[in-house]
Design an enzyme around this catalytic site. Structure first.
Site, PDB file in Angstrom:
ATOM      1  N   CYS A   1       3.375  -9.899  21.038  1.00 44.90           N
ATOM      2  CA  CYS A   1       2.462  -9.263  20.076  1.00 44.90           C
ATOM      3  C   CYS A   1       2.769  -9.858  18.697  1.00 44.90           C
ATOM      4  O   CYS A   1       3.873  -9.680  18.173  1.00 44.90           O
ATOM      5  CB  CYS A   1       2.649  -7.747  20.056  1.00 44.90           C
ATOM      6  SG  CYS A   1       1.743  -6.974  18.698  1.00 44.90           S
TER       7      CYS A   1
ATOM      8  N   LYS B   1      -5.799   6.100  11.067  1.00 43.62           N
ATOM      9  CA  LYS B   1      -4.780   5.103  10.780  1.00 43.62           C
ATOM     10  C   LYS B   1      -5.250   4.312   9.555  1.00 43.62           C
ATOM     11  O   LYS B   1      -6.439   4.044   9.431  1.00 43.62           O
ATOM     12  CB  LYS B   1      -4.657   4.187  12.003  1.00 43.62           C
ATOM     13  CG  LYS B   1      -3.477   3.280  11.956  1.00 43.62           C
ATOM     14  CD  LYS B   1      -3.404   2.411  13.182  1.00 43.62           C
ATOM     15  CE  LYS B   1      -2.460   1.261  12.870  1.00 43.62           C
ATOM     16  NZ  LYS B   1      -2.355   0.265  13.863  1.00 43.62           N
TER      17      LYS B   1
ATOM     18  N   LYS C   1      -6.658  -2.352   6.841  1.00 42.99           N
ATOM     19  CA  LYS C   1      -7.525  -3.153   5.974  1.00 42.99           C
ATOM     20  C   LYS C   1      -8.944  -3.141   6.512  1.00 42.99           C
ATOM     21  O   LYS C   1      -9.910  -3.036   5.772  1.00 42.99           O
ATOM     22  CB  LYS C   1      -7.003  -4.597   5.910  1.00 42.99           C
ATOM     23  CG  LYS C   1      -6.029  -4.811   4.772  1.00 42.99           C
ATOM     24  CD  LYS C   1      -5.742  -6.278   4.533  1.00 42.99           C
ATOM     25  CE  LYS C   1      -4.732  -6.813   5.541  1.00 42.99           C
ATOM     26  NZ  LYS C   1      -4.236  -8.141   5.274  1.00 42.99           N
TER      27      LYS C   1
ATOM     28  N   HIS D   1       4.061   1.304   2.304  1.00 47.87           N
ATOM     29  CA  HIS D   1       5.263   0.628   1.779  1.00 47.87           C
ATOM     30  C   HIS D   1       5.822   1.423   0.593  1.00 47.87           C
ATOM     31  O   HIS D   1       7.028   1.530   0.420  1.00 47.87           O
ATOM     32  CB  HIS D   1       4.934  -0.791   1.296  1.00 47.87           C
ATOM     33  CG  HIS D   1       4.145  -1.614   2.272  1.00 47.87           C
ATOM     34  ND1 HIS D   1       2.861  -2.038   2.029  1.00 47.87           N
ATOM     35  CD2 HIS D   1       4.464  -2.077   3.503  1.00 47.87           C
ATOM     36  CE1 HIS D   1       2.426  -2.735   3.066  1.00 47.87           C
ATOM     37  NE2 HIS D   1       3.364  -2.767   3.976  1.00 47.87           N
TER      38      HIS D   1
ATOM     39  N   CYS E   1      -0.399  -3.170  22.941  1.00 45.31           N
ATOM     40  CA  CYS E   1       0.708  -2.715  22.099  1.00 45.31           C
ATOM     41  C   CYS E   1       0.262  -1.398  21.464  1.00 45.31           C
ATOM     42  O   CYS E   1      -0.842  -1.319  20.922  1.00 45.31           O
ATOM     43  CB  CYS E   1       0.971  -3.777  21.028  1.00 45.31           C
ATOM     44  SG  CYS E   1       1.653  -3.124  19.511  1.00 45.31           S
TER      45      CYS E   1
ATOM     46  N   HIS F   1       0.836  -1.204   0.000  1.00 42.15           N
ATOM     47  CA  HIS F   1       0.000   0.000   0.000  1.00 42.15           C
ATOM     48  C   HIS F   1       0.867   1.248   0.000  1.00 42.15           C
ATOM     49  O   HIS F   1       2.099   1.160  -0.116  1.00 42.15           O
ATOM     50  CB  HIS F   1      -1.013  -0.023   1.154  1.00 42.15           C
ATOM     51  CG  HIS F   1      -0.406  -0.154   2.516  1.00 42.15           C
ATOM     52  ND1 HIS F   1       0.442   0.790   3.042  1.00 42.15           N
ATOM     53  CD2 HIS F   1      -0.530  -1.117   3.461  1.00 42.15           C
ATOM     54  CE1 HIS F   1       0.807   0.421   4.252  1.00 42.15           C
ATOM     55  NE2 HIS F   1       0.242  -0.742   4.540  1.00 42.15           N
TER      56      HIS F   1
ATOM     57  N   HIS G   1      -0.494  -1.781  17.515  1.00 39.02           N
ATOM     58  CA  HIS G   1      -1.589  -2.616  17.022  1.00 39.02           C
ATOM     59  C   HIS G   1      -2.846  -2.535  17.868  1.00 39.02           C
ATOM     60  O   HIS G   1      -3.894  -3.052  17.484  1.00 39.02           O
ATOM     61  CB  HIS G   1      -1.117  -4.072  16.882  1.00 39.02           C
ATOM     62  CG  HIS G   1      -0.051  -4.231  15.851  1.00 39.02           C
ATOM     63  ND1 HIS G   1       1.284  -4.201  16.152  1.00 39.02           N
ATOM     64  CD2 HIS G   1      -0.138  -4.370  14.511  1.00 39.02           C
ATOM     65  CE1 HIS G   1       1.988  -4.329  15.034  1.00 39.02           C
ATOM     66  NE2 HIS G   1       1.146  -4.427  14.028  1.00 39.02           N
TER      67      HIS G   1
ATOM     68  N   CYS H   1       3.622  -7.246  15.881  1.00 41.71           N
ATOM     69  CA  CYS H   1       5.003  -6.739  15.901  1.00 41.71           C
ATOM     70  C   CYS H   1       6.011  -7.869  15.812  1.00 41.71           C
ATOM     71  O   CYS H   1       7.198  -7.623  15.607  1.00 41.71           O
ATOM     72  CB  CYS H   1       5.295  -5.980  17.195  1.00 41.71           C
ATOM     73  SG  CYS H   1       4.377  -4.475  17.407  1.00 41.71           S
TER      74      CYS H   1
HETATM   75  O1  ME8 Z   1       7.985  -4.229   9.832  1.00 40.16           O
HETATM   76  N1  ME8 Z   1       3.294   5.225   7.052  1.00 40.16           N
HETATM   77  O2  ME8 Z   1       7.374  -5.070   7.755  1.00 40.16           O
HETATM   78  P1  ME8 Z   1       6.041  -4.236   7.437  1.00 40.16           P
HETATM   79  C1  ME8 Z   1       4.586   5.174   6.677  1.00 40.16           C
HETATM   80  N2  ME8 Z   1       8.988  -7.081   8.018  1.00 40.16           N
HETATM   81  N3  ME8 Z   1       5.249   4.041   6.387  1.00 40.16           N
HETATM   82  C2  ME8 Z   1       4.583   2.887   6.447  1.00 40.16           C
HETATM   83  C3  ME8 Z   1       3.211   2.860   6.813  1.00 40.16           C
HETATM   84  C4  ME8 Z   1       2.565   4.095   7.109  1.00 40.16           C
HETATM   85  N4  ME8 Z   1       1.294   4.188   7.449  1.00 40.16           N
HETATM   86  N5  ME8 Z   1       2.825   1.572   6.788  1.00 40.16           N
HETATM   87  C5  ME8 Z   1       3.897   0.818   6.420  1.00 40.16           C
HETATM   88  C6  ME8 Z   1       8.117  -5.009   8.892  1.00 40.16           C
HETATM   89  N6  ME8 Z   1       4.971   1.605   6.215  1.00 40.16           N
HETATM   90  C7  ME8 Z   1       9.268  -6.002   8.887  1.00 40.16           C
HETATM   91  C8  ME8 Z   1      10.526  -5.283   8.475  1.00 40.16           C
HETATM   92  S1  ME8 Z   1      13.143  -5.206   7.953  1.00 40.16           S
HETATM   93  C9  ME8 Z   1      14.454  -6.158   8.293  1.00 40.16           C
HETATM   94  C10 ME8 Z   1      11.759  -6.114   8.505  1.00 40.16           C
HETATM   95  C11 ME8 Z   1       6.312   1.144   5.755  1.00 40.16           C
HETATM   96  O3  ME8 Z   1       5.453  -4.899   6.240  1.00 40.16           O
HETATM   97  C12 ME8 Z   1       7.440   1.679   6.622  1.00 40.16           C
HETATM   98  O4  ME8 Z   1       8.631   1.599   5.892  1.00 40.16           O
HETATM   99  O5  ME8 Z   1       5.223  -4.089   8.639  1.00 40.16           O
HETATM  100  C13 ME8 Z   1       7.490   0.683   7.761  1.00 40.16           C
HETATM  101  O6  ME8 Z   1       8.698   0.723   8.501  1.00 40.16           O
HETATM  102  C14 ME8 Z   1       7.335  -0.604   6.981  1.00 40.16           C
HETATM  103  O7  ME8 Z   1       6.369  -0.270   5.927  1.00 40.16           O
HETATM  104  C15 ME8 Z   1       6.809  -1.768   7.819  1.00 40.16           C
HETATM  105  O8  ME8 Z   1       6.598  -2.836   6.952  1.00 40.16           O
END
Ligand code: ME8
Length: 512
Positions: free
Chosen positions: A125, A298, A301, A20, A143, A17, A146, A128
């Site tokens: 959690c 926030k 989904k 990311h 948390c 989304h 979440h 997380c």
């Molecule tokens: O945490 N605003 O993966 P994840 C800004 N797999 N950035 C956002 C966002 C938002 N509302 N939502 C998501 C993980 N992001 C682990 C990471 S790394 C070794 C492992 C972006 O799928 C932002 O970059 O939950 C955030 O840090 C990341 O998606 C979290 O992705």
């Protein structure tokens, strides 16, 4: 010179989304900018595919975890293709090369005495993928990300002696003169990390016994490696660790790990501790941006308010979508976005300012000079003014990933040229002084070429198109590379006299 840039690897239980996309586009812009500045860039992204969260999501969908991972990882790849993301490599943690790297690191840590076994009871959690202590939770015992209550879990795990790295970490995160200094950005988040670090570190669970969907510990196959340890190691797997010493030495340490604030702790504390434990060099910079909300809410989904890359591209086109996502809010603090504001910025910056400049310039050339760069003595005054407006602060802001500020500088440059047109009033010159008109249009084309080279990292496809529209010579990427090194405008400008121009059509149709 090399530059190694990483995004987080995203969990495959969610579809890609705008959140990311935000981190990934910003990283891509930085990677493209560094390439234009002659850096040998390795730009990594990928997917995080192990852990309980993925196993649960697969079960809910009636799929095996591997099926879910294959399907969802492909969706991330599609999204990045759509958004023109120029990654060097896309890593998946279910790949064989990653198993080898994780096993090596975990074994090394055991051999060096940083791993021990203990019975543990804690609050986990799943969102997380981490244990919490009571003091980490909010007033409702939830948390804070979440808003769910972590479940009490008890098992015998292997633990990592994180606590033994407290002093070494503090030194490396606070002393810029330390040879292994890690710069955390922005400053406020760095202070939060340091504050928390000073309160003391607890050893962390390094493996899970009840979770099969993961990488088995090489020294106890009944346990799998804790998903965060598994995930962080991706940054060295992708550049060849441990088998390809040459590429690993070439690119490690990372120049910048980019992410949002939610996972800054893992990247600035746990990851460096793992690396220190194995004796590997530490990343140079860890940069976290804020979280953004949509219309004050926030994104989730369940609320049904998640914006997908496809929706952004359908509405604005790829290049504008990239530009808007990273420039609407400052890179660093939290921010709120809305479709209205995205559209307003689109109309202001792209349809009205940039689009209008190109369209009016080409129209005049079409009407009076047969759609060619007018024959005149090269006038580079305006281009030089634009260069001065953009110059150093643009580069500084790009290097510091202050993309909204870099874009603002470009908008100022575009406004400067649009104002010059108002001052010159070429529509009256057309009746009184054709030589002056030729010189004016020529000067606008040179100024536009300078602006477009700077826009290239933000909007790669449309910049290439505009480069051709304005009759600029050579390949824009090669020309920009040269220009960013020597900062010299060729004597005859970039759009050479008599070159053929192209009608632009409507580059950025106004959106109501
Ligand atoms: O945490 N605003 O993966 P994840 C800004 N797999 N950035 C956002 C966002 C938002 N509302 N939502 C998501 C993980 N992001 C682990 C990471 S790394 C070794 C492992 C972006 O799928 C932002 O970059 O939950 C955030 O840090 C990341 O998606 C979290 O992705």
């Amino acid at each position: 010179m090399k530059c190694y840039i990483t995004t987080p690897i995203y969990y495959v239980n969610d579809i890609p989304h705008i959140g990311h996309s935000y981190t990934t586009i910003a990283s891509d812009i930085l990677a493209r900018w560094k390439r234009l500045n002659n850096f040998n860039v390795f730009f990594l992204t990928g997917t995080d595919e192990h852990g309980i969260k993925i196993a649960i999501a697969a079960k809910e969908k009636g799929k095996t975890p591997q099926e879910l991972c294959d399907e969802m990882s492909a969706k991330f790849k599609e999204a990045w293709k759509l958004l023109n993301i120029s990654y060097t490599d896309f890593i998946r943690t279910t790949e064989q090369r990653h198993f080898i790297a994780v096993e090596k690191i975990v074994q090394d840590l055991l051999d060096k005495g940083f791993i021990f076994k203990k019975k543990y009871e804690g609050l986990y959690c799943v969102g997380c993928e981490r244990f919490f202590t009571q003091k980490d939770l909010d007033e409702n015992g939830c948390c804070s990300f979440h808003k769910t209550k972590p479940a009490l879990q008890s098992e015998e795990n292997y633990f990592f002696k994180l606590s033994s790295f407290q002093d070494a970490l503090l030194e490396r995160l606070t002393n810029p003169n330390h040879k292994e200094y890690i710069e955390i950005q922005p400053e406020e988040r760095k202070n939060e990390i340091i504050g928390k670090l000073k309160l003391g570190l607890e050893d962390i669970s390094f493996s899970r016994s009840a979770i099969e969907w993961g990488i088995p510990l090489p020294f106890d196959k009944k346990q799998t490696v804790y998903v965060w340890v598994d995930a962080l190691i991706n940054y060295i797997t992708a550049i060849g660790y441990p088998k390809n010493e040459v590429t690993f030495q070439k690119y490690w340490p990372a120049d910048v790990h980019l992410m949002a604030k939610d996972i800054l702790w893992f990247h600035s504390v746990i990851w460096p501790a793992i690396l220190m434990g194995t004796g590997l060099p530490l990343p140079k910079k860890v940069y976290s941006h804020g979280f953004f909300t949509l219309d004050g809410n926030k994104m989730s989904k369940s609320l049904g308010n998640v914006i997908s890359p496809q929706e952004l591209v359908d509405k604005y086109g790829v290049d504008a979508a990239r530009y808007l996502v990273v420039t609407l809010i400052p890179f660093g603090p939290d921010g709120d976005i809305s479709w209205q504001e995205l559209t307003l910025k689109y109309n202001t910056d792209l349809a009205n300012n940039l689009g209008n400049l190109i369209s009016r310039t080409i129209k005049m050339a079409e009407k009076h000079f047969n759609l060619q760069v007018p024959e005149t003595k090269p006038d580079l005054e305006l281009a030089k003014k634009v260069t001065t407006t953009i110059k150093e602060s643009f580069a500084l802001n790009m290097d510091n990933i202050q993309l909204h500020k870099a874009a603002e500088i470009l908008q100022n440059a575009i406004t400067l040229v649009n104002r010059q047109i108002e001052i010159d009033t070429p529509w009256t010159l057309a009746k009184t002084d054709m030589n002056k008109l030729a010189s004016c249009i020529y000067s606008y084309l040179q100024a536009i070429s300078i602006i477009i080279m700077h826009l290239l990292s933000f909007m790669p496809s449309i910049s290439e198109k505009i480069w051709q529209i304005i009759g600029a010579s050579g390949n824009i990427n090669e020309t920009a590379k040269k220009y960013f090194i020597d900062a010299i405008i060729p004597e005859n400008g970039f759009s050479v006299v008599n070159s053929q121009l192209q009608t632009p059509g409507i580059l950025f149709p106004r959106i109501v």
